[in-house]
Scaffold this motif. Sequence first.
Motif, short mmCIF file in Angstrom:
data_model
loop_
_atom_site.label_atom_id
_atom_site.label_comp_id
_atom_site.label_asym_id
_atom_site.label_seq_id
_atom_site.Cartn_x
_atom_site.Cartn_y
_atom_site.Cartn_z
N GLY A 9 -1.24 -1.62 41.94
CA GLY A 9 -0.35 -1.68 40.78
C GLY A 9 -0.35 -3.03 40.11
N CYS A 10 -0.91 -4.04 40.77
CA CYS A 10 -0.98 -5.38 40.17
C CYS A 10 -2.24 -5.48 39.31
CB CYS A 10 -1.03 -6.45 41.26
SG CYS A 10 0.51 -6.60 42.18
N HIS A 11 -2.13 -6.23 38.23
CA HIS A 11 -3.25 -6.38 37.29
C HIS A 11 -3.47 -7.88 37.04
CE1 HIS A 11 -5.16 -5.18 33.17
NE2 HIS A 11 -5.99 -5.82 33.96
N LEU A 12 -4.63 -8.37 37.44
CA LEU A 12 -4.96 -9.80 37.33
C LEU A 12 -5.86 -10.04 36.13
CD1 LEU A 12 -5.14 -12.73 38.43
CD2 LEU A 12 -7.02 -11.95 39.90
N HIS A 13 -5.46 -10.95 35.25
CA HIS A 13 -6.31 -11.40 34.15
C HIS A 13 -6.89 -12.76 34.51
CE1 HIS A 13 -5.07 -8.90 30.37
NE2 HIS A 13 -5.22 -8.15 31.45
N LEU A 14 -8.22 -12.87 34.44
CA LEU A 14 -8.92 -14.13 34.72
C LEU A 14 -9.55 -14.63 33.43
CD1 LEU A 14 -10.58 -13.08 38.10
CD2 LEU A 14 -8.59 -14.57 37.78
N ILE A 15 -9.07 -15.73 32.92
CA ILE A 15 -9.49 -16.24 31.60
C ILE A 15 -10.55 -17.32 31.81
CG2 ILE A 15 -8.72 -17.38 29.50
CD1 ILE A 15 -5.89 -16.25 30.13
N ASP A 16 -11.67 -17.16 31.16
CA ASP A 16 -12.77 -18.13 31.23
C ASP A 16 -12.42 -19.34 30.36
OD1 ASP A 16 -15.11 -19.54 31.27
OD2 ASP A 16 -16.42 -17.85 30.77
N GLY A 17 -11.72 -20.31 30.95
CA GLY A 17 -11.22 -21.45 30.18
C GLY A 17 -12.31 -22.29 29.57
N THR A 64 0.02 -8.58 35.42
CA THR A 64 1.13 -9.06 36.26
C THR A 64 0.83 -10.46 36.79
OG1 THR A 64 0.10 -8.05 38.22
CG2 THR A 64 1.70 -6.71 36.99
N HIS A 65 -0.45 -10.78 36.82
CA HIS A 65 -0.91 -12.07 37.33
C HIS A 65 -2.00 -12.59 36.39
CE1 HIS A 65 0.86 -10.03 40.77
NE2 HIS A 65 0.95 -11.20 41.41
N ALA A 66 -2.13 -13.90 36.27
CA ALA A 66 -3.13 -14.46 35.38
C ALA A 66 -3.47 -15.88 35.81
CB ALA A 66 -2.65 -14.46 33.92
N ALA A 67 -4.67 -16.31 35.45
CA ALA A 67 -5.11 -17.69 35.70
C ALA A 67 -6.18 -18.06 34.70
CB ALA A 67 -5.65 -17.84 37.12
N VAL A 68 -6.21 -19.33 34.34
CA VAL A 68 -7.29 -19.87 33.50
C VAL A 68 -8.22 -20.64 34.42
CG1 VAL A 68 -7.88 -21.33 31.53
CG2 VAL A 68 -5.74 -20.03 31.52
N ILE A 69 -9.52 -20.35 34.34
CA ILE A 69 -10.50 -20.92 35.26
C ILE A 69 -11.39 -21.89 34.51
CG2 ILE A 69 -12.14 -20.37 37.08
CD1 ILE A 69 -9.42 -18.91 37.30
N PHE A 70 -11.62 -23.07 35.11
CA PHE A 70 -12.43 -24.11 34.47
C PHE A 70 -13.60 -24.52 35.37
CE2 PHE A 70 -8.16 -24.72 32.70
CZ PHE A 70 -8.43 -24.80 31.35
N ASP A 71 -14.65 -25.01 34.72
CA ASP A 71 -15.71 -25.70 35.47
C ASP A 71 -15.19 -27.07 35.85
OD1 ASP A 71 -17.85 -23.80 35.33
OD2 ASP A 71 -18.08 -24.29 33.21
N HIS A 72 -15.46 -27.47 37.11
CA HIS A 72 -14.98 -28.77 37.56
C HIS A 72 -15.91 -29.89 37.09
CE1 HIS A 72 -12.82 -31.61 40.14
NE2 HIS A 72 -14.00 -32.10 40.47
N SER A 73 -17.22 -29.69 37.24
CA SER A 73 -18.21 -30.68 36.84
C SER A 73 -19.54 -29.98 36.66
CB SER A 73 -18.33 -31.79 37.89
OG SER A 73 -18.80 -31.25 39.11
#
Length: 933
Positions: A9-17, A64-73
């Motif tokens: 029932g949880c829905h995770l959005h992963l944003i390609d920052g 219901t859940h989300a995160a923005v993901i970045f390249d570190h280096s």
Amino acid sequence: MTPTSFGKGCHLHLIDGSAFIFRAYHALPPLTRKSDGLPVGAVAGFCNMLWKYVTDEHGSDAPTHAAVIFDHSSKTFRNEIYPAYKANRPEPPEDLRPQFPLTRDATRAFNVSCIETEGYEADDIIAALACQARDAGGSVTIVSSDKDLMQLVGDGVRMLDPIKGKLIGPEEVAEKFGVGPDRVIDVQALAGDSVDNVPGAPGIGIKTAAQLINEYGDLETLLERASEIKQPKRRQTLIDHAEQIRISKRLVTLDCDTPLEGSLQDLEIRDPDPDALLGFLADMEFRTLTARVAERLGAEAPAVTSAPPSSAPAAPELPAIDHAGYQTVTEMAALGDWIAAITEAGQVAIDCETTSLDEMQAKLVGISLAVVPGRACYIPVGHVAGSDDLFGQAMLVEGQLPQDQVLAALKPVLEDPAILKIGQNLKYDWKIFARHGIRMASLADTMLMSYALNAGSHNHGMDELAERYLGHKCIPIKELIGSGKSQITFDRVAIDKAAPYAAEDAEITLRLYDHFTPMLSDQRVTTAYELLERPMIPVLADMELAGIKVDTDTLKRMSNAFAQKMAALEDEIHELAGEKFNVGSPKQLGEILFDKMSLAGGKQGKTGAYSTSADVLEDLAAEGHDLPARILDWRQISKLKSTYTDALQTHVDPDTGRVHTSYSITGAQTGRLASTDPNLQNIPVRTEEGRRIREAFLATPGHRLVSLDYSQIELRILAHVADIPALKQAFLDGIDIHAMTASQMFGVPVEGMDPMIRRRAKAINFGVIYGISGFGLSRNLRIPRAEAQAFIDTYFQRFPEIRAYMDKTVADAKQDGHVRTLFGRRINTPGINQSGPAAGGARRAAINAPIQGAAADIIRRAMIRMPDAIRDLPARMLLQVHDELVFEVEESAVDDLIAAARRIMEGAAEPAVKLNVPLVVDAGQGMNWAEAH
């Protein structure tokens, strides 16, 4: 809000920052914060996209859940597998770099989870989170259009193109790749990726790769049955490059075991805190978005105040660019009219159109000229028909003037010192004309003018300058030549389409020159431009045309020797490990080191994967463990082979047999030159294997290579600018500066000094110029951080003048928005007044810039004077490598060359600056570069 468990029932959005950042940067016009000139255009676009995402209702698909993901280096575990991975990617634009940390701050201000992991790409983090969420029974939407992420699409995982608003499922993936998501990796491994430098199988594209995978089922089966393929060329390609294809598969496969901090429940959607979000937006001076957010959140919008910098350029007062004023010159009489107009005006903006960015191989296609704004012309000389003749030769389009007649007519004008030639990146055009026997005189370069004015603020390409200063968007080159595999060379562009593009370039260059000329005086950089930038054009062009001889046989032998050494190291590694494993696999290596051998220091993430970065291995090797030491040796040899001994062979010019590097005058904001295609400034010299690479750079028979290198030039400049009596006296007396520093700091005599104490003083001497921290010094010296910090504290107590210099430099930079070198070079410091993690980096850059910049200025001054100083000698200057100049000279004139060059280099600061410490130059000579250095 207390995090709830993540499950069905949880829905995770992963944003390609990272994709959001670059899309925002390229889609929007440049924007700087008015109060201090900080570039914020990408941050503004990023914030607008994030706000749109946050306020979107999403309907039944609401996360219901989300995160923005970045390249570190830029460096990841894939570089350990294949050192050339992403080696062709250009460095981020100068004005984008300070915006990276601000986008992280923006994400946190929006109260959205912000994730990045050292050694891993954003795509790997997205893969790991998507797999975790799917396995936990939830659903995932990846907000990105990146094709590399399509391998993750499947049960419970889909993608959303944020621009088109289009969902991407298995059918869309199959439409793009010709296979389902489960076989995307196999297709990518075969097709490779020129952008990321994934080699793949030569000559096999996406379509062919999909056909092969559909026929044989999977990649491994295909490779095992490659001998059955009927098409001979394709069959041999797969057989010959099987290992390369397998490496490519490892490169394109996303790591679902990427170590992650925290858990999925930590990513639960949270409302933004009005004070934090509005405070950030107001600090960025985003008035419109601040007001919009305040209204939506029902909060009072904070005041946004700013004051434009005093040096802000005035808007140009010229009519808009109109192609109606352009002429295509196809008659000698018309060319004569243009030459008369040039002679009357005493100046001309000029630009060459060619078939390649490689000046040594480029063919001249046409020349554009502009004398006054609103009027320009294009002279086509090398356009060819769309098809070749019976002999495979391209046929010239009719109606063009003969190239030799055009060049003969222009030669007197181009070589006339009384007529100013204006160009954008004029070094390129200078070399094109030089190859046709024309040496342009009296030069002005709008790229260098922009660099003198705006080093550190933004890029200096013509398209960006035209938009930023003239409010004009140039005709995109892609509209003419296309892109990717369908791209054509400029000689195959129709003349009626090429003419307005080329003539526009000349007119824009002229307008930029008129715009920048008064600004040079207003901002007090005319001297720096005239004495340090403009004169470098013919100096560097001559060096690049000369090139340096490289022995490919030596490189081949080195590559073979490196391959044998790697094989021997692999055997030794397997013996130390007690089993065979893939030495290039970080995951397998981590299991050997920390699970099987139970070595201390393993950094294990939630998924169980260990970090095997260079830092981790160096720490283990320093503790006396042989296996990590041998792994480091293997990685080093692997990089030397792929990056240098293999790659350098491909850069040997077929006509000259020499390597012709290209020097970017605007490559670094401090004035340091940057060597590219190939980069000859990064050939390692600290290891025996690295030094041996220089043995392949040879003098021609009867000649010697001579190297002259400034000794400790940056420390000498520091002693001068910070006015440090002890250091100045040591340089005047010719004392070992590192031993003297150790004696001053630790109270030990110079005679009989422990080498370890001297090494510590040396590390601090050089580190302090770059603002080294206690943590950095502790890693360099492999000592506890507290002990390293104590060394730094003692250093500043003993040399308080250095601390005073640093504090004053930072204060001046904060007030003025820039620093200057001893010679007047202006280096902007746009991020110096910002807060957060980036503040330390901006401060260190401001401290270092006047020192490194002055060193760069000094060697530039030496290079500019060198041609006249050695004109009567049988010698020529070939290379510049930071503080070193390399010459080729006849054997009989080696001593004369060293004397003349040393005199110029040691006196290069004068008469503009009288240093109160001497400049010292070390010299060496030999049959190859290694002997000379």
